[in-house]
Design a protein around this motif. Sequence first.
Motif: not given
Length: 681
Positions: A380-390, A395-410
Amino acid sequence: MSTFVSHIVADLSPKTLPPTATTTPGDQLRTQAESQTKETLRSLYVKLDQSSSPESLRECIDALQTLEHHEQLLSAQAADEEERTLRRAIIGRLALGLYAQALTTYLDEASEAESELEWWSELGRSRRYAAYYLLQTLPLRVANLSKVLLSTLRSHNIPFHLSILKPSSLRRLFPSTSTLRPNTLTLAFFPHLHHQPYSIALTSARGSRKFALTTSPAQTVTSAYDAFLDTCSSVARACSTIATLPVELARGECRYKQKELERIRDERAEVLGALAEMRDRLASALEDNANDLAIAHIATFTNYLQSIVEGEEVTQLQDVDAMSPGRAVESLSVLANCSLPSHQSLHSAEMKSGQLRRPSRLTLIWPRLVFLPPLALYAIRTAYASRASLEELAKEAVETIKSFWEGWVLEPLRGIVKTVRAGHDDGVIVTKESVRADLDSLERMTLALAQEKLHYGQPELAALSQQVQMGDLTAVMQIYEEDIKNPFRSALQGTLLRSLFIQVQKAKVDINQALSGIDKLLKSQELTFAFVGVAPALAIVYAFAGYTRNLWTGGRGRGRYGGRAKRGSVWLTVRRIERLLIAQPDSHAHHHRTHGAASSQSKRSSATVSPLTSGLLLLSVTHLRKYAETTLPANSRLREGFLEDVADLEDPKLGREDKLRVVDRMWRSWGELLGWNRVAA
C-alpha cells in the motif's frame, strides 16, 4: 444419522411395529391390573418412534430395565400377549437404533480417517507443501522442544542458562548412541521418529572412483580429474541431503501418519462391511412371528453386534432358547452404555495421541496472519508513493480498452449490419459507368475508322458494332496489317496511328472488365471479410469474459455440477470403486481380528465381496451420495439416475460382478455428461 444409514435401515423400521394382539377375558382382567406397565411401554415406544438418538436409546433402555426390575416381569408367563408384543416391538426398535448407531459410528470414523488420509497424502506429495507445513508447525515443535529441555534440566537439577543452548552443552545433556540415530531433541522436534527411525546416507550410493597411477601421464591426469569430480559431487550430494533433511523428515512424518490413518480406515471399513452384512440377520429377527422367539433372536443379534464392536472373535452363537427378554435388555444396555461409547473414546484417543488429525486452523494460518499484514502495508505504501504513475497507467489502460472496444469491436459490427441491411452495388475498384463509357468510346472509334477506310455501309457497321461489344476487332486488325506494310506512308496518312490508339483503347477496356470481375468477387465475399476482420477482437473479448466468469464463480467448486475440483474427486472415487471390485484388498494385512462369518473370507467365492472391500466401497459410495445430494440439480433425471446407481452399489445383495456392471453403467451414463474424461487430464 447419515443418508446411507437412513437408506439401509429405512425398510427395517416398519418391521418393528407391534402387531395387533388378541386378548382373552383373563388377559383383559390382567390388563386392567397392569395398565400402568402398558402405558409405560407405550410411552417408551412412542418416544423411540419420535427420536432414535443415542441419548433417547439409553434413556429407553434404562427405563425398560427399571420397569423390569420393579415389576419383576422377566417371566413370559407373567405378562399377557399385548404386553409381550409391546416389549418385542420396543426391543426390536432399540436393536435397530443401536445397529444404526454402530453403522453411523464406524462410517463417521472411517470417513474421518479417509479425509485426514487424503489431506496428509496431498501434503506429502510436494517438497514445497512439506516445507510450508514445517513452517506452520514450527511454533508447536519449538514449544515441545522447550518442554523436553526444561523437564530434562529439572530432572538433573540444573538451572537454566543461555550457555546450555550451546551445541556442546546440548550434546552432553542429550547424548546419542549413534550419529545417524535420532536423539531426544530430534525426537521432540519430530515425534514420529519414535515409531519410524531414520538413517542418513551421507555417502554416495555408488563407490568413489579410485585414483590409479599408470605409466601414461595422460591416463594418470584423467584418472585424477575423474576422482576429483566424483569427490566433489559426493560432497555436494551430502550437503544437499543435510540441507533438505528437515523437509524430508516432515515428508516422512506425513507418510507415517498416512500409513496409520490407512490402517485405521481399513479396520473401521472392515467392521463397517461386516455390519452391513448383518442387515439380513436383523431383518429376519424382526420378522419372526413368535414374540419370545423374536426377542431371543434379537438378543442373539445384539450379542453378535457387541462382539463385533468390541473386536472379539465369535466362533459359535449362543443358544437361542436361553435368551430371555431380560438378557436381551441387558445386552442392549451393555452395547449402548459401554461398548459403543468406549469404542468412540478409544478412537478419539488414538487419533489424538498419534496426532493424526490435521493441525488446527490457527496453526495453519498463522504465517499468513504474521507475514501478510506487513507485506500488504508495504504494498500500500509503495502504491501510494507512485500514485501519479499508477493513475496515469490506469487512464491509459481505460483509454486503450475504450479504443479497442470502439475501433475493433463496435465499428466492424456496425459495418457488418450495414452490409447486411443495405447490400449496395457500388463498386469497390471500378464502376459500371466507367466500364460502359470506355466500351462505347472503343465502339465509336472502330466504326469511324471502318467507315472511312473500308467504306462500310449501315449493315456492315451494325455487324461490326456487335463484334466490338463481344471484343472482336478483326476489321481494325486487318487495316493495321495493311498499314504496317508501308508504315511511313500509313503514319503520314494517319490510319496506322488510329489503329494503334484503337488497340490501346481495347487494352484499357479489357483491363477495366478484369477489374470489374475482381470487384464482383470482392462484393460477393464482403460479409466474409467483415467477419474475418472482427473475429480476433471477438475472440479476445470471449476469452476475457470466460476468465472473468470463472474468477467470479470460483473455479474450485462452484461451477457446473460442482466445478472441476468436485467432478475430479467423483471421477477418482468411481475409479477407486472399480479398482476395489477388481482387486479386493487383503483384510489380514490390515485387521488382526476375525468376526464370525468374516472369518470365512478365504472360503468365499470370487463373486462375493469381502467385509473390507464392502466397507471401503461404502465409504466411496457415501462420497458419491453426498456429491449427488448437495451438487446435482434437485428433481432432475440426472440426480435421480445417479442416486439409483449409488443405491445399487450400496445394496449388499448384489455380488461383485453385478456391481462391476453398475460401475460400467455409470461410466457410460455419466462420464461424458459430468466431464470425467476432461477433469482426469
